[in-house]
Design a protein around this motif. Structure first.
Motif, mmCIF file in Angstrom:
data_model
loop_
_atom_site.group_PDB
_atom_site.id
_atom_site.type_symbol
_atom_site.label_atom_id
_atom_site.label_comp_id
_atom_site.label_asym_id
_atom_site.label_seq_id
_atom_site.Cartn_x
_atom_site.Cartn_y
_atom_site.Cartn_z
ATOM 1 N N GLY A 230 0.781 -1.232 0.000
ATOM 2 C CA GLY A 230 0.000 0.000 0.000
ATOM 3 C C GLY A 230 0.810 1.278 0.000
ATOM 4 O O GLY A 230 1.844 1.397 -0.669
ATOM 5 N N SER B 86 4.611 2.162 -1.586
ATOM 6 C CA SER B 86 4.697 3.176 -2.641
ATOM 7 C C SER B 86 5.536 4.370 -2.193
ATOM 8 O O SER B 86 6.295 4.941 -2.987
ATOM 9 C CB SER B 86 3.294 3.635 -3.040
ATOM 10 O OG SER B 86 2.587 2.595 -3.697
ATOM 11 N N VAL C 80 -8.145 5.500 -0.028
ATOM 12 C CA VAL C 80 -6.965 5.112 -0.810
ATOM 13 C C VAL C 80 -7.120 3.640 -1.166
ATOM 14 O O VAL C 80 -7.484 2.818 -0.316
ATOM 15 C CB VAL C 80 -5.655 5.334 -0.027
ATOM 16 C CG1 VAL C 80 -4.455 4.924 -0.887
ATOM 17 C CG2 VAL C 80 -5.523 6.788 0.411
ATOM 18 N N ARG C 81 -6.831 3.308 -2.412
ATOM 19 C CA ARG C 81 -7.002 1.931 -2.893
ATOM 20 C C ARG C 81 -5.842 1.060 -2.417
ATOM 21 O O ARG C 81 -4.855 0.874 -3.123
ATOM 22 C CB ARG C 81 -7.099 1.913 -4.422
ATOM 23 C CG ARG C 81 -8.450 2.363 -4.946
ATOM 24 C CD ARG C 81 -8.449 2.450 -6.453
ATOM 25 N NE ARG C 81 -8.222 3.822 -6.904
ATOM 26 C CZ ARG C 81 -7.913 4.135 -8.159
ATOM 27 N NH1 ARG C 81 -7.772 3.186 -9.068
ATOM 28 N NH2 ARG C 81 -7.729 5.400 -8.490
ATOM 29 N N THR C 82 -5.968 0.542 -1.210
ATOM 30 C CA THR C 82 -4.947 -0.330 -0.638
ATOM 31 C C THR C 82 -5.621 -1.559 -0.029
ATOM 32 O O THR C 82 -6.847 -1.637 0.066
ATOM 33 C CB THR C 82 -4.140 0.390 0.453
ATOM 34 O OG1 THR C 82 -4.986 0.618 1.599
ATOM 35 C CG2 THR C 82 -3.592 1.720 -0.034
ATOM 36 N N THR D 3 -13.209 3.361 -1.057
ATOM 37 C CA THR D 3 -11.885 2.871 -1.425
ATOM 38 C C THR D 3 -11.767 2.718 -2.938
ATOM 39 O O THR D 3 -10.755 3.102 -3.538
ATOM 40 C CB THR D 3 -11.602 1.532 -0.731
ATOM 41 O OG1 THR D 3 -11.657 1.715 0.683
ATOM 42 C CG2 THR D 3 -10.238 0.989 -1.111
ATOM 43 N N LEU E 167 -7.905 7.550 -4.051
ATOM 44 C CA LEU E 167 -6.598 7.704 -4.677
ATOM 45 C C LEU E 167 -5.894 6.371 -4.807
ATOM 46 O O LEU E 167 -6.134 5.451 -4.033
ATOM 47 C CB LEU E 167 -5.724 8.632 -3.818
ATOM 48 C CG LEU E 167 -6.106 10.100 -3.680
ATOM 49 C CD1 LEU E 167 -5.151 10.771 -2.709
ATOM 50 C CD2 LEU E 167 -6.064 10.801 -5.028
ATOM 51 N N THR E 168 -4.992 6.295 -5.774
ATOM 52 C CA THR E 168 -4.096 5.147 -5.815
ATOM 53 C C THR E 168 -3.040 5.311 -4.722
ATOM 54 O O THR E 168 -2.786 6.420 -4.232
ATOM 55 C CB THR E 168 -3.394 5.040 -7.165
ATOM 56 O OG1 THR E 168 -2.543 6.190 -7.345
ATOM 57 C CG2 THR E 168 -4.404 4.948 -8.299
ATOM 58 N N ALA E 169 -2.408 4.200 -4.353
ATOM 59 C CA ALA E 169 -1.338 4.269 -3.366
ATOM 60 C C ALA E 169 -0.187 5.134 -3.872
ATOM 61 O O ALA E 169 0.451 5.859 -3.095
ATOM 62 C CB ALA E 169 -0.845 2.862 -3.035
ATOM 63 N N ASP E 170 0.072 5.103 -5.176
ATOM 64 C CA ASP E 170 1.160 5.912 -5.734
ATOM 65 C C ASP E 170 0.852 7.401 -5.624
ATOM 66 O O ASP E 170 1.748 8.208 -5.336
ATOM 67 C CB ASP E 170 1.402 5.538 -7.195
ATOM 68 C CG ASP E 170 2.081 4.184 -7.361
ATOM 69 O OD1 ASP E 170 2.604 3.650 -6.356
ATOM 70 O OD2 ASP E 170 2.080 3.662 -8.491
ATOM 71 N N ALA E 171 -0.413 7.782 -5.841
ATOM 72 C CA ALA E 171 -0.782 9.193 -5.716
ATOM 73 C C ALA E 171 -0.643 9.661 -4.263
ATOM 74 O O ALA E 171 -0.149 10.758 -3.993
ATOM 75 C CB ALA E 171 -2.213 9.412 -6.208
#
Length: 286
Positions: free
Chosen positions: A17, A21, A181-183, A223, A227-231
């Protein structure tokens, strides 16, 4: 990037997650990242140029001491500690066993304090910074979020106290408040909530069963659209690197909206907004 070379950053909760990242983003920017993971297989998956995995359960004093010793033995300055490790446990206040309350606070609060205490001497020497990953749950407590939000509210208070104690010595303390956050954390949180629901008494299940399902549905949808985990990692990296960081950053549009509403609405009005939003997530009658 060149200015970050030969500086250390410690990132906790880096197995997956946001933590993983963030470790990769900071390594890309030239830091040497000590990435805290709990298992050897996570360490091998993360190990790469600029990332040195370290076995770290922040609730284990011996492992906290080992990381502090690793930092003390390194000639490079410690630029930042990113307190990211955490667990999500959701259940109504009445139904959550006290052992679970204590576990949430051990991981989401006391472990961060222990590691911060251990690394503060190095941060004071380097005039570094502490980045505490809170949540929108550190500003507004949703139903069933009593333990999680309680620990995050407390982390925000500790962050304020610490900032006022160490900023005169050049150490910055920054709080990040992510929304969805998408984790994997949310997925694990839903599974834990369902497991805890099976332990409720029949009376508790009658009172809260629909609420638990509604919260799980809301969590899943938030979720999925988050946001993505990278963002999120890029936002954390900005707090690590910007010369004059703010004391707090909302991460994601949903976080910014909820924080804004919590400032301008009365408690009762906010209660109605939350209840209205939850209503569409309740299971439909058979």
């Amino acid at each position: 990037m060149a200015e970050h070379v030969q500086k250390l950053v410690v990132v906790t909760g880096a197995s997956t997650g946001m933590g993983a990242s963030t470790a990769r983003e900071l390594a890309r920017q030239g830091f040497h990242v000590l990435a805290g993971v709990r298992r050897d297989r996570d360490a091998e998956a993360l190990r790469s140029a600029g990332i040195e995995p370290v076995i770290l359960d922040i609730t284990e004093p011996g492992q906290v001491e080992a990381v502090a010793a690793r930092v003390a033995d390194d000639p490079r300055p410690l630029h930042a500690l990113v307190n990211n490790a955490g667990i999500q446990v959701n259940a109504p206040v009445e139904a959550l066993p006290m052992a679970e309350w204590r576990r949430v606070f051990e991981v989401n609060l006391f472990g961060h304090i222990a590691l911060t205490q251990a690394l503060l001497p190095a941060l004071l020497r380097s005039r570094g910074r502490v980045i505490n990953i809170s949540s929108i749950g550190g500003r507004t407590a949703m139903p069933t979020y009593g333990a999680y939000a309680g620990a995050k509210f407390a982390l925000e208070a500790v962050s304020d106290a610490l900032r006022r104690e160490v900023e005169p010595f050049g150490v910055r303390v920054v709080v990040l408040e992510p929304g969805g956050v998408r984790t994997e954390m949310a997925t694990r949180g839903i599974a834990t909530a369902n497991d805890l629901a099976t332990r409720m008494t029949p009376e508790q299940h009658q009172r809260y069963g629909g609420l638990v399902q509604a919260i799980n549905s809301l969590m899943a949808s938030g979720t999925a659209s988050g946001l993505t985990a990278d963002a999120a990692a890029r936002a954390i990296a900005k707090a690590v690197t910007t010369p004059r960081p703010r004391t707090r950053y909302a991460v994601g549009r949903d976080a910014a909206l909820i924080i804004r509403l919590s400032r301008i609405l009365s408690d009762r009005t906010l209660d109605r907004v939350i209840a209205t939003n939850l209503r569409r997530h309740y299971p439909k009658p058979a």
